[in-house]
Enzyme design. Sequence first.
Site, PDB file in Angstrom:
ATOM      1  N   SER A 179      -6.449   4.152  -6.384  1.00  0.00           N
ATOM      2  CA  SER A 179      -7.678   4.495  -5.668  1.00  0.00           C
ATOM      3  C   SER A 179      -7.839   6.007  -5.632  1.00  0.00           C
ATOM      4  CB  SER A 179      -7.588   3.947  -4.238  1.00  0.00           C
ATOM      5  OG  SER A 179      -8.700   4.339  -3.478  1.00  0.00           O
ATOM      6  N   GLY A 217      -2.449  10.329   0.543  1.00  0.00           N
ATOM      7  CA  GLY A 217      -2.562  11.184  -0.628  1.00  0.00           C
ATOM      8  C   GLY A 217      -3.627  10.786  -1.626  1.00  0.00           C
ATOM      9  N   GLU A 218      -3.986  11.759  -2.466  1.00  0.00           N
ATOM     10  CA  GLU A 218      -4.948  11.539  -3.539  1.00  0.00           C
ATOM     11  C   GLU A 218      -4.139  11.420  -4.845  1.00  0.00           C
ATOM     12  OE1 GLU A 218      -8.139  10.834  -4.360  1.00  0.00           O
ATOM     13  OE2 GLU A 218      -7.255  10.990  -6.347  1.00  0.00           O
ATOM     14  N   SER A 268     -13.327   5.698  -4.200  1.00  0.00           N
ATOM     15  CA  SER A 268     -13.763   5.735  -2.802  1.00  0.00           C
ATOM     16  C   SER A 268     -15.117   6.417  -2.735  1.00  0.00           C
ATOM     17  CB  SER A 268     -12.739   6.497  -1.958  1.00  0.00           C
ATOM     18  OG  SER A 268     -11.549   5.752  -1.886  1.00  0.00           O
ATOM     19  N   LEU A 269     -16.153   5.610  -2.584  1.00  0.00           N
ATOM     20  CA  LEU A 269     -17.517   6.140  -2.676  1.00  0.00           C
ATOM     21  C   LEU A 269     -18.024   6.579  -1.290  1.00  0.00           C
ATOM     22  CD1 LEU A 269     -19.170   6.373  -5.238  1.00  0.00           C
ATOM     23  CD2 LEU A 269     -20.269   4.204  -4.685  1.00  0.00           C
ATOM     24  N   HIS A 270     -18.160   5.637  -0.392  1.00  0.00           N
ATOM     25  CA  HIS A 270     -18.536   5.845   1.019  1.00  0.00           C
ATOM     26  C   HIS A 270     -19.955   6.381   1.231  1.00  0.00           C
ATOM     27  CE1 HIS A 270     -14.342   5.131   1.235  1.00  0.00           C
ATOM     28  NE2 HIS A 270     -13.938   6.377   1.213  1.00  0.00           N
ATOM     29  N   CYS A 282       0.880  -1.164   0.000  1.00  0.00           N
ATOM     30  CA  CYS A 282       0.000   0.000   0.000  1.00  0.00           C
ATOM     31  C   CYS A 282       0.921   1.218   0.000  1.00  0.00           C
ATOM     32  CB  CYS A 282      -0.869  -0.055   1.252  1.00  0.00           C
ATOM     33  SG  CYS A 282      -1.995   1.306   1.401  1.00  0.00           S
ATOM     34  N   CYS A 323     -10.924  14.257   3.878  1.00  0.00           N
ATOM     35  CA  CYS A 323     -12.087  13.478   4.334  1.00  0.00           C
ATOM     36  C   CYS A 323     -12.050  13.417   5.868  1.00  0.00           C
ATOM     37  CB  CYS A 323     -12.044  12.071   3.755  1.00  0.00           C
ATOM     38  SG  CYS A 323     -11.908  12.069   1.954  1.00  0.00           S
ATOM     39  N   ASN A 325     -11.236   2.030  10.467  1.00  0.00           N
ATOM     40  CA  ASN A 325     -10.132   1.860  11.395  1.00  0.00           C
ATOM     41  C   ASN A 325     -10.092   3.131  12.258  1.00  0.00           C
ATOM     42  OD1 ASN A 325      -7.772   0.923  12.564  1.00  0.00           O
ATOM     43  ND2 ASN A 325      -6.909   0.284  10.609  1.00  0.00           N
ATOM     44  N   CYS A 345     -10.426  10.377   7.907  1.00  0.00           N
ATOM     45  CA  CYS A 345      -9.114   9.887   7.471  1.00  0.00           C
ATOM     46  C   CYS A 345      -7.988  10.610   8.203  1.00  0.00           C
ATOM     47  CB  CYS A 345      -8.993  10.088   5.958  1.00  0.00           C
ATOM     48  SG  CYS A 345      -7.342   9.758   5.327  1.00  0.00           S
TER      49      CYS A 345
HETATM   50  N1  SAH Z   1      -6.991   9.272  -1.563  1.00  0.00           N
HETATM   51  C1  SAH Z   1      -7.343   8.047  -2.188  1.00  0.00           C
HETATM   52  C2  SAH Z   1      -6.382   6.914  -1.873  1.00  0.00           C
HETATM   53  C3  SAH Z   1      -5.838   6.841  -0.483  1.00  0.00           C
HETATM   54  S1  SAH Z   1      -7.016   6.481   0.774  1.00  0.00           S
HETATM   55  C4  SAH Z   1      -8.760   7.652  -1.842  1.00  0.00           C
HETATM   56  O1  SAH Z   1      -9.358   8.264  -0.956  1.00  0.00           O
HETATM   57  O2  SAH Z   1      -9.268   6.738  -2.495  1.00  0.00           O
HETATM   58  C5  SAH Z   1      -7.292   4.740   0.492  1.00  0.00           C
HETATM   59  C6  SAH Z   1      -8.557   4.194   1.110  1.00  0.00           C
HETATM   60  O3  SAH Z   1      -8.466   4.181   2.552  1.00  0.00           O
HETATM   61  C7  SAH Z   1      -9.790   5.034   0.767  1.00  0.00           C
HETATM   62  O4  SAH Z   1     -10.854   4.230   0.317  1.00  0.00           O
HETATM   63  C8  SAH Z   1     -10.086   5.691   2.085  1.00  0.00           C
HETATM   64  O5  SAH Z   1     -11.399   6.089   2.180  1.00  0.00           O
HETATM   65  C9  SAH Z   1      -9.690   4.613   3.086  1.00  0.00           C
HETATM   66  N2  SAH Z   1      -9.547   5.106   4.467  1.00  0.00           N
HETATM   67  C10 SAH Z   1      -9.149   6.315   4.871  1.00  0.00           C
HETATM   68  N3  SAH Z   1      -9.186   6.410   6.218  1.00  0.00           N
HETATM   69  C11 SAH Z   1      -9.626   5.213   6.669  1.00  0.00           C
HETATM   70  C12 SAH Z   1      -9.889   4.677   7.982  1.00  0.00           C
HETATM   71  N4  SAH Z   1      -9.666   5.394   9.054  1.00  0.00           N
HETATM   72  N5  SAH Z   1     -10.353   3.408   8.058  1.00  0.00           N
HETATM   73  C13 SAH Z   1     -10.542   2.666   6.933  1.00  0.00           C
HETATM   74  N6  SAH Z   1     -10.298   3.099   5.697  1.00  0.00           N
HETATM   75  C14 SAH Z   1      -9.855   4.375   5.560  1.00  0.00           C
HETATM   76 FE1  SF4 Z   2      -7.691  10.325   3.046  1.00  0.00          FE
HETATM   77 FE2  SF4 Z   2      -8.088   9.544   0.475  1.00  0.00          FE
HETATM   78 FE3  SF4 Z   2      -9.740  11.352   1.649  1.00  0.00          FE
HETATM   79 FE4  SF4 Z   2      -7.227  12.005   1.046  1.00  0.00          FE
HETATM   80  S1  SF4 Z   2      -8.856  11.478  -0.381  1.00  0.00           S
HETATM   81  S2  SF4 Z   2      -8.298  12.510   2.943  1.00  0.00           S
HETATM   82  S3  SF4 Z   2      -6.132  10.095   1.487  1.00  0.00           S
HETATM   83  S4  SF4 Z   2      -9.447   9.188   2.237  1.00  0.00           S
END
Ligand code: SAH
Ligand code: SF4
Length: 352
Positions: free
Chosen positions: A196, A164-165, A219-221, A107, A118, A295, A121
Amino acid sequence: MTAVKPALLSLSTAELDAWLAGRDAPPYRRKQVLAWATRGSTTFQHMRDVPRVLRDELDASFRLSSLQPIARSDADRGLTTKTLYELDGGHTVEAVVMRYSDRSTLCISSQAGCPVGCPFCATGKFPFGRNLAAHEIEEQAVASARLLADEGRRLSHVVFMGMGEPFVNYDAVIDSVRRMSDPERLGISPRRIVVSTSGVIPRIEQLASEKLPVTLAVSLHAARDELRNVLVPINRKYPLKELIGVAQGYAEATGRRVSYEWVMLAGVNDTARDAKELGALLKGRPAHVNLIAFNPVDDTPYEAPSRASIREFRQRLVDGGLNVTLRDTRGREADAACGQLHERVMKQRVSA
Ligand code: SAH
Ligand code: SF4
């Protein structure tokens, strides 16, 4: 003060060719030097099939890696290893190695911090640092491949799910994918690389035109704009309907099913209503939903749902006709959600 030498991998393949030609080295030296460098040699003197004079010149001109490992944590009885690296300039990023019976997955981070922010995160909580260069991404993979090679394992998969994104740092990320998949370097097939994104629509469209068969994860959520605007703030700019349209366009253009990530937050996005909305959004499309238990991150208002409610949500999606997997919660003890080791070390630094 002596200037810091550049990292060898900061050179593109063409630049390395030019450097070698400037020293009258034959072109095949490139292959040899790259093979050693991406196998994780720790000194240039290890490059046995490279003449001594050239090894000395390489040594005088370059460092083998720009990454400094500064913290490491193991979890899952040694199956998960997370390393925090310091970059040139002092920012830090994380890379997590996960060992499975049939594969070893890294990863990887594409930025120090993340500007998307977000609220669940850990990465988004710190001020944004900077974009990583392609070689800094590649070097995370090289260091991880070396760690695994010492155990007789091969790095087989890479997921851009660290800090990071990736699509806010598009050019470096694509360059790093091409480098990591180059047979002269790590030779990891792009099909085994997952990028991702939180949903940067123009870059998803651009990726579709790259002819690079990576797997796209979105990453939909949340499956309604009102909630997604809060959980993934970039949704205000790139709303759901357009996002799904463009992501499915990627699936059509590449023939590769898109993965949708769903971090489960108790009482927030794990209800019957959410399952119904998600079903309505994706049913009948070549898509796959990946459920991830939250997490826990300090100072956030969110909690992970119980196992029973995760199972119930999953069953609702399956009953609604979706393909669903439940991602295992690897590395909880290793602070494995992105940004968490960074957070702990930063807190220690502040209180030290
Ligand atoms: N920025 C990109 C890639 C990095 S984050 C993105 O958001 O897709 C990778 C994944 O980890 C994303 O799906 C994100 O939502 C998830 N993630 C972030 N914080 C998390 C947490 N505390 N518990 C579980 N997954 C988490
Ligand atoms: Fe975290 Fe991905 Fe959201 Fe950035 S975009 S804050 S790395 S979950």
